[in-house]
Design a protein around this motif. Structure first.
Motif, mmCIF file in Angstrom:
data_model
loop_
_atom_site.group_PDB
_atom_site.id
_atom_site.type_symbol
_atom_site.label_atom_id
_atom_site.label_comp_id
_atom_site.label_asym_id
_atom_site.label_seq_id
_atom_site.Cartn_x
_atom_site.Cartn_y
_atom_site.Cartn_z
ATOM 1 N N GLY A 9 0.758 -0.626 -1.743
ATOM 2 C CA GLY A 9 0.071 0.634 -1.811
ATOM 3 C C GLY A 9 -0.543 0.817 -0.398
ATOM 4 N N ASN A 10 -1.814 0.888 -0.047
ATOM 5 C CA ASN A 10 -2.440 1.273 1.093
ATOM 6 C C ASN A 10 -2.486 0.061 1.805
ATOM 7 N N VAL A 11 -1.733 -0.870 1.989
ATOM 8 C CA VAL A 11 -1.871 -2.001 2.690
ATOM 9 C C VAL A 11 -0.822 -2.046 3.829
ATOM 10 N N LYS A 12 -0.848 -3.050 4.807
ATOM 11 C CA LYS A 12 -0.088 -3.345 5.830
ATOM 12 C C LYS A 12 1.060 -3.905 5.522
ATOM 13 N N PHE A 13 1.056 -5.158 4.458
ATOM 14 C CA PHE A 13 1.937 -5.935 4.275
ATOM 15 C C PHE A 13 2.125 -6.022 2.723
ATOM 16 N N PRO A 14 3.017 -5.414 1.906
ATOM 17 C CA PRO A 14 3.039 -5.516 0.453
ATOM 18 C C PRO A 14 3.427 -7.043 0.178
ATOM 19 N N ILE A 15 3.038 -7.539 -0.738
ATOM 20 C CA ILE A 15 3.260 -8.897 -0.947
ATOM 21 C C ILE A 15 3.657 -9.048 -2.523
ATOM 22 N N LEU A 90 -8.628 -13.750 -6.460
ATOM 23 C CA LEU A 90 -7.616 -12.656 -6.003
ATOM 24 C C LEU A 90 -7.798 -12.456 -4.600
ATOM 25 N N ALA A 91 -9.070 -12.580 -3.921
ATOM 26 C CA ALA A 91 -9.432 -12.219 -2.512
ATOM 27 C C ALA A 91 -8.169 -12.645 -1.507
ATOM 28 N N PRO A 92 -7.866 -14.010 -1.543
ATOM 29 C CA PRO A 92 -7.253 -14.409 -0.421
ATOM 30 C C PRO A 92 -5.716 -13.611 -0.376
ATOM 31 N N PHE A 93 -5.272 -13.040 -1.480
ATOM 32 C CA PHE A 93 -4.164 -12.577 -1.640
ATOM 33 C C PHE A 93 -4.262 -11.094 -1.077
ATOM 34 N N ILE A 94 -5.357 -10.441 -1.442
ATOM 35 C CA ILE A 94 -5.617 -8.911 -0.807
ATOM 36 C C ILE A 94 -5.849 -9.030 0.461
ATOM 37 N N LYS A 95 -6.587 -10.103 1.135
ATOM 38 C CA LYS A 95 -6.766 -10.150 2.627
ATOM 39 C C LYS A 95 -5.336 -10.376 3.283
ATOM 40 N N ASN A 96 -4.386 -11.332 2.688
ATOM 41 C CA ASN A 96 -3.240 -11.414 3.314
ATOM 42 C C ASN A 96 -2.429 -10.147 3.282
ATOM 43 N N ALA A 97 -2.724 -9.364 2.228
ATOM 44 C CA ALA A 97 -1.767 -7.951 2.447
ATOM 45 C C ALA A 97 -2.355 -6.983 3.378
ATOM 46 N N GLU A 98 -3.711 -7.355 3.757
ATOM 47 C CA GLU A 98 -4.462 -6.579 4.977
ATOM 48 C C GLU A 98 -4.572 -4.800 4.383
ATOM 49 N N PRO A 99 -5.687 -4.833 3.455
ATOM 50 C CA PRO A 99 -5.698 -3.215 3.100
ATOM 51 C C PRO A 99 -6.154 -2.458 4.481
ATOM 52 N N ASN A 153 -14.441 -12.660 -22.165
ATOM 53 C CA ASN A 153 -13.927 -12.466 -23.666
ATOM 54 C C ASN A 153 -12.792 -11.300 -23.723
ATOM 55 N N SER A 154 -12.838 -10.349 -22.653
ATOM 56 C CA SER A 154 -11.697 -9.204 -22.812
ATOM 57 C C SER A 154 -11.190 -9.052 -21.361
ATOM 58 N N PRO A 155 -10.383 -9.976 -20.838
ATOM 59 C CA PRO A 155 -9.897 -9.708 -19.557
ATOM 60 C C PRO A 155 -8.744 -8.737 -19.542
ATOM 61 N N PHE A 156 -8.381 -8.431 -18.350
ATOM 62 C CA PHE A 156 -7.295 -7.437 -18.201
ATOM 63 C C PHE A 156 -6.213 -8.337 -18.444
ATOM 64 N N LYS A 157 -4.999 -8.163 -19.077
ATOM 65 C CA LYS A 157 -3.903 -8.699 -19.548
ATOM 66 C C LYS A 157 -2.624 -8.086 -19.264
ATOM 67 N N ASN A 158 -1.477 -8.816 -19.252
ATOM 68 C CA ASN A 158 -0.136 -8.156 -19.243
ATOM 69 C C ASN A 158 0.074 -7.577 -17.786
ATOM 70 N N ILE A 159 -0.623 -7.978 -16.907
ATOM 71 C CA ILE A 159 -0.555 -7.572 -15.433
ATOM 72 C C ILE A 159 0.780 -7.362 -14.848
ATOM 73 N N SER A 160 1.291 -6.541 -14.386
ATOM 74 C CA SER A 160 2.258 -6.322 -13.704
ATOM 75 C C SER A 160 2.168 -6.095 -12.193
ATOM 76 N N SER A 161 1.271 -5.423 -11.707
ATOM 77 C CA SER A 161 0.980 -5.261 -10.177
ATOM 78 C C SER A 161 -0.366 -4.751 -9.992
ATOM 79 N N PHE A 162 -0.750 -4.728 -8.631
ATOM 80 C CA PHE A 162 -1.953 -4.428 -8.247
ATOM 81 C C PHE A 162 -1.657 -3.248 -7.139
ATOM 82 N N GLN A 163 -2.174 -2.132 -7.380
ATOM 83 C CA GLN A 163 -2.064 -0.937 -6.291
ATOM 84 C C GLN A 163 -3.317 -0.768 -5.511
#
Length: 165
Positions: A9-15, A90-99, A153-163
């Protein structure tokens, strides 16, 4: 390939992320205790210094030859990896993608639909990748938990991507 998660998405480097290798990641946290304990933010250098100091103290007190307790500790750690329930931030991965500077939210895309959270909330999230030593196959490959554990007790499940928007 269904276990690969993308951040785009709105990132410098999709990972892309592979949760299958996170068991070896030093950033992993034990989800059974993570939300129960008071979370203290420590600086990486301080953590490293404490670790080295502990090792140095042990060598001074017990000598450079590792005592039998160290073997037991290693065995315990291996057992914990094989039976534990773990997640990674999740933060290190978002930082690596550089929003980009105008990025403000993250859409969590799953087989169940989409959820939008602020970029700040996403930076605090923990991604669960194993339960009792097994990968999350049925409703995975990952679960997403808010950093404060409010959806434990009710996390987000079946995640395929983050946009990132």
């Amino acid at each position: 390939m269904e276990n690969i998660i993308s951040i785009s998405g709105n990132v410098k480097f999709p990972i892309t992320l592979d949760p299958g290798v996170w068991i070896f990641d030093d950033r992993r946290v034990d989800l059974n205790t993570y939300f129960d304990e008071a979370i203290e933010k420590t600086d990486a250098l301080e953590e490293y210094t404490k670790s080295i100091s502990k090792h140095w103290d042990r060598e001074i007190m017990e000598g450079a030859i590792y005592p039998p307790t160290l073997k037991s500790e290693k065995k315990f750690e291996k057992e914990k990896v094989l039976t534990g329930t773990f997640g990674v931030p999740l933060a290190p991965f978002i930082k690596n993608a550089e929003p980009n500077e105008d990025a403000s939210s993250v859409i969590i895309i799953s087989h169940n639909g989409e959820e939008q959270v602020s970029l700040e909330d996403a930076m605090g999230m923990i991604l669960g990748f194993s339960k009792e030593g097994k990968p999350l196959k049925e409703d995975g490959p990952i679960h997403a938990y808010f950093g404060d554990g409010s959806n434990y007790n009710s996390p987000f499940k079946n995640i395929s991507s983050f946009q990132i928007k």
